[in-house]
Motif scaffolding. Structure first.
Motif, PDB file in Angstrom:
ATOM      1  N   THR A   8       2.311 -33.590 -25.577  1.00 33.86           N
ATOM      2  CA  THR A   8       3.028 -32.434 -25.026  1.00 33.86           C
ATOM      3  C   THR A   8       3.801 -32.815 -23.768  1.00 33.86           C
ATOM      4  O   THR A   8       4.904 -32.303 -23.532  1.00 33.86           O
ATOM      5  CB  THR A   8       2.047 -31.281 -24.726  1.00 33.86           C
ATOM      6  OG1 THR A   8       1.406 -30.895 -25.932  1.00 33.86           O
ATOM      7  CG2 THR A   8       2.785 -30.086 -24.157  1.00 33.86           C
ATOM      8  N   LEU A 134       2.086 -23.042 -23.791  1.00 34.72           N
ATOM      9  CA  LEU A 134       1.964 -24.090 -24.793  1.00 34.72           C
ATOM     10  C   LEU A 134       0.504 -24.278 -25.208  1.00 34.72           C
ATOM     11  O   LEU A 134      -0.427 -23.937 -24.467  1.00 34.72           O
ATOM     12  CB  LEU A 134       2.533 -25.405 -24.255  1.00 34.72           C
ATOM     13  CG  LEU A 134       4.000 -25.390 -23.808  1.00 34.72           C
ATOM     14  CD1 LEU A 134       4.482 -26.813 -23.565  1.00 34.72           C
ATOM     15  CD2 LEU A 134       4.904 -24.674 -24.803  1.00 34.72           C
ATOM     16  N   ASN A 169       4.696 -25.837 -30.048  1.00 36.27           N
ATOM     17  CA  ASN A 169       5.180 -26.139 -28.699  1.00 36.27           C
ATOM     18  C   ASN A 169       6.687 -26.377 -28.684  1.00 36.27           C
ATOM     19  O   ASN A 169       7.384 -25.946 -27.756  1.00 36.27           O
ATOM     20  CB  ASN A 169       4.440 -27.348 -28.131  1.00 36.27           C
ATOM     21  CG  ASN A 169       3.013 -27.020 -27.737  1.00 36.27           C
ATOM     22  OD1 ASN A 169       2.633 -25.845 -27.681  1.00 36.27           O
ATOM     23  ND2 ASN A 169       2.213 -28.042 -27.468  1.00 36.27           N
ATOM     24  N   GLU A 172       8.363 -22.981 -28.678  1.00 35.72           N
ATOM     25  CA  GLU A 172       8.283 -22.302 -27.384  1.00 35.72           C
ATOM     26  C   GLU A 172       9.204 -22.955 -26.346  1.00 35.72           C
ATOM     27  O   GLU A 172       9.852 -22.273 -25.544  1.00 35.72           O
ATOM     28  CB  GLU A 172       6.842 -22.301 -26.882  1.00 35.72           C
ATOM     29  CG  GLU A 172       5.937 -21.331 -27.611  1.00 35.72           C
ATOM     30  CD  GLU A 172       6.377 -19.887 -27.388  1.00 35.72           C
ATOM     31  OE1 GLU A 172       6.117 -19.344 -26.309  1.00 35.72           O
ATOM     32  OE2 GLU A 172       7.016 -19.322 -28.306  1.00 35.72           O
ATOM     33  N   LEU A 173       9.246 -24.274 -26.354  1.00 34.97           N
ATOM     34  CA  LEU A 173      10.139 -24.975 -25.417  1.00 34.97           C
ATOM     35  C   LEU A 173      11.599 -24.653 -25.724  1.00 34.97           C
ATOM     36  O   LEU A 173      12.407 -24.452 -24.804  1.00 34.97           O
ATOM     37  CB  LEU A 173       9.887 -26.477 -25.486  1.00 34.97           C
ATOM     38  CG  LEU A 173       8.574 -26.956 -24.855  1.00 34.97           C
ATOM     39  CD1 LEU A 173       8.266 -28.389 -25.273  1.00 34.97           C
ATOM     40  CD2 LEU A 173       8.647 -26.860 -23.330  1.00 34.97           C
ATOM     41  N   ILE A 189       6.796 -22.277 -18.080  1.00 31.45           N
ATOM     42  CA  ILE A 189       6.191 -23.052 -19.166  1.00 31.45           C
ATOM     43  C   ILE A 189       4.842 -23.546 -18.669  1.00 31.45           C
ATOM     44  O   ILE A 189       4.764 -24.384 -17.757  1.00 31.45           O
ATOM     45  CB  ILE A 189       7.093 -24.238 -19.577  1.00 31.45           C
ATOM     46  CG1 ILE A 189       8.465 -23.724 -20.019  1.00 31.45           C
ATOM     47  CG2 ILE A 189       6.432 -25.045 -20.690  1.00 31.45           C
ATOM     48  CD1 ILE A 189       9.488 -24.824 -20.244  1.00 31.45           C
ATOM     49  N   VAL A 191       1.381 -25.523 -19.286  1.00 29.78           N
ATOM     50  CA  VAL A 191       1.042 -26.663 -20.147  1.00 29.78           C
ATOM     51  C   VAL A 191      -0.401 -27.099 -19.891  1.00 29.78           C
ATOM     52  O   VAL A 191      -0.706 -27.687 -18.851  1.00 29.78           O
ATOM     53  CB  VAL A 191       1.983 -27.859 -19.880  1.00 29.78           C
ATOM     54  CG1 VAL A 191       1.841 -28.890 -20.994  1.00 29.78           C
ATOM     55  CG2 VAL A 191       3.434 -27.417 -19.743  1.00 29.78           C
TER      56      VAL A 191
END
Length: 584
Positions: A8, A134, A169, A172-173, A189, A191
């Motif tokens: 990630t 995420l 992920n 979403e990014l 964001i 993480v």
């Protein structure tokens, strides 16, 4: 080049790079190590280290304010990210793009007593354009996941479960970064990372799926025929401009507005608009009316048929009070994104930029005969003459200091203004048209003025001056704690020994409690701060010394400079209030 071993972390860095997001402000920590490694090991990124997260976020905001491109802020888990909130709210209301990256603990370690672990998901939800929470990689630290959270494997093999996490992920990014680029807003964001955090690889192990959709706005096609008809038949039109980025509205349209006898254009320092026929000191028009025996008649004469607003938030409380009481028949706001009903009479939101709007409006309309501008231009000329007479008579004070400072700012400078009384005093004086003015007016807080200014100065071709009050300066003194302050950066601290604005606002009382809890008087010495952070320092407390100091203040130097101007605490409010009496 080195890559974090955590997929990630590789993905986040990859997505930012793919979209041309270059500037990254990193605050130290352990949980964010995978992202710190990824950004700092890639020569594409410009990485800056700022210890204090609140300062880091405002520093980033200053860069984004000037470049008008997203800037990444990156911190560790826990209380660290909460310090971002003031700058995030400012970015939200000022339409400034920030990518807020917060490292988090795995979900199974939240609320079990681990240090620097809080409920981070959606923590900024009321002031953020998009939140991407995420999922934790299941192909990293798989043994711990099997032990503490086997449900995250979804009953799949680790490789298949990891593919599902990667797909989620990436989605979403893509959504978060599309939002920051298309809407000029902050996005968050979050993480989660499991240990080990510091392992690195020589080659990337993932190739994220990046959606490179372009963000072209649909052509603006609104029919303005009826609007133009109203414009062409209205004899009293008020154009009010709030925060506006310099050189964004075409000069030809400003010329049309300035030469229309039925239009008066109210601007502020942060409007960054100049024309000989504009009205750059709103309060100097309205305050004398408030004090007049014929207040009702004069306000009715000033009351417009149409209010057309452009740009961001307005400084003047007086113009807000006036338009809320003497409402226009039409309030139109021009902005591609949003319109605030500031005066409780908004009738139309034109979702485009001012140049598109004026191009269409002026092609369909024509000036109308009117004495509206002529009448109020005469009032403007009167207060300008009286202002100079007043300035020549007053003792050393905040107002006299602003008069002297404003006149001596070199052409082409970037001027950053702190909030509270600083930005309000600046409205009373005329600035050279070459000076670009900025202030954090989104939430109008004093908390990050210095950090914003230092970040904003970083990439500017010209020098920057920050004018700030003593409380604003002391509140953000950690903003000086960095390696990036340019030697041509200048700070003028107007030290009236407290929150002088509270002596002007209603409710002032000469009591110990007022001085302690509102005005917050102090005897703090600024010079040691300047010395600690490597600034040249000077201090003045009378007009002769101020003028002498200003003659050399802007000269080239090897270090940035702070000039402290000490003014008498007990007379500043009286002089300002007397000014409005005098021009009345």
């Amino acid at each position: 080049m080195k890559y974090s071993s955590i997929p990630t972390a590789q993905s986040v860095v990859y997505h930012c790079k793919a979209r041309g997001i270059k500037n990254v402000i990193i605050s130290p920590g352990s949980r964010n190590a995978p992202l710190t490694i990824g950004f700092s090991e890639d020569p594409y990124f410009e990485c800056f280290s700022i210890v204090d997260e609140r300062c880091a976020a405002f520093f980033a905001l200053g860069i984004a304010q000037q470049t008008r491109k997203p800037v990444v802020i990156l911190c560790s888990s826990g209380s660290a990210l909460l310090n971002y909130y003031p700058a995030i709210s400012e970015a939200f209301y000022s339409d400034i793009p920030l990518v807020v990256l917060t490292a988090d603990r795995p979900s199974y370690k939240v609320d079990i007593g681990d240090g620097q672990t809080i409920r981070q998901e959606n923590v900024f939800e009321n002031h953020i354009g998009y939140t991407a929470n995420l999922k934790q990689d299941v192909g990293h630290a798989t043994d711990k996941i099997k032990k503490y959270a086997p449900e995250q494997l979804l009953g799949l093999s680790p490789s298949d479960a990891q593919a599902s996490v990667q797909q989620y992920n990436d989605g979403e990014l893509n959504e978060a970064l599309k939002e920051v680029l298309s809407q000029n807003c902050p996005v968050h964001i979050n993480v989660p990372f499991e240990e080990p955090l510091y392992d690195v690889l020589e080659d990337a192990t993932v190739v994220p799926k990046v959606d490179m959709e372009t963000f072209e706005n649909d052509p603006w096609t609104e029919d303005l025929k009826e609007v133009a008809k109203i414009w062409s038949t209205s004899a009293r039109k008020l154009v009010l401009v709030g925060v506006n980025y310099p050189n964004t509205i075409m000069e030809s349209y400003l010329k049309v507005l300035g030469e229309d006898p039925s239009v008066i254009v109210f601007t502020e320092s942060t409007s960054n608009l100049h024309h000989d026929n504009f009205f750059p000191s709103i309060d100097s028009i309205i305050a004398p009316i408030e004090k007049s025996d014929h207040k009702e008649e004069l306000f009715q004469d000033l009351q417009p048929d149409i209010v057309l607003t452009l740009g961001g938030l307005i400084v003047s409380k007086k113009v807000k009070a006036f338009l809320r009481t003497y409402s226009p028949s039409h309030h139109w706001h021009v902005d591609a994104k949003k319109a605030y009903n500031t005066f409780f009479c908004l009738t139309k939101h034109f979702k485009t930029d001012p140049n598109n709007f004026f191009k269409e409006l002026f092609s369909l309309s024509s000036p109308v005969k009117s004495v509206y501008h002529q009448k109020w231009a005469k009032k403007r000329q009167e207060y300008q003459l009286k202002r100079q007479a007043f300035i020549s008579e007053i003792p050393f004070s905040d107002m006299l200091v602003f008069n002297d400072i404003i006149k001596t700012i070199p052409q082409g400078y970037q001027l950053q203004l702190a909030n509270s009384s600083t930005v309000r005093y600046a409205q009373l004086f005329d600035l050279d048209a070459s000076i670009r003015v900025f202030c954090n007016r989104g939430t109008s807080g004093i908390d990050g003025s210095t950090s914003t200014a230092i970040g904003a100065a970083l990439l500017d071709n010209n020098p920057t001056l920050l004018i700030t009050g003593d409380l604003s300066f002391l509140y953000d003194s950690n903003g000086l704690w960095n390696r990036y302050t340019r030697p041509d950066f200048r700070i003028i601290v107007i030290n009236n020994n407290g929150g002088g604005i509270f002596r002007i606002l209603p409710g002032k009382a000469e009591t110990e409690n007022f001085e302690r809890f509102f005005e917050t008087t102090h005897q703090l010495n600024i010079e040691p701060l300047a010395t600690m952070y490597g600034f040249e320092y000077g201090q003045v407390s009378d007009e002769g010394a101020l003028r002498a100091a200003l003659e050399i203040f802007y000269q080239p130097s090897d270090r940035p400079k702070i000039l402290e101007v000490s003014t008498p605490r007990l007379i500043n409010d009286k002089i300002l209030l007397n000014y409005f009496d005098f021009i009345s």
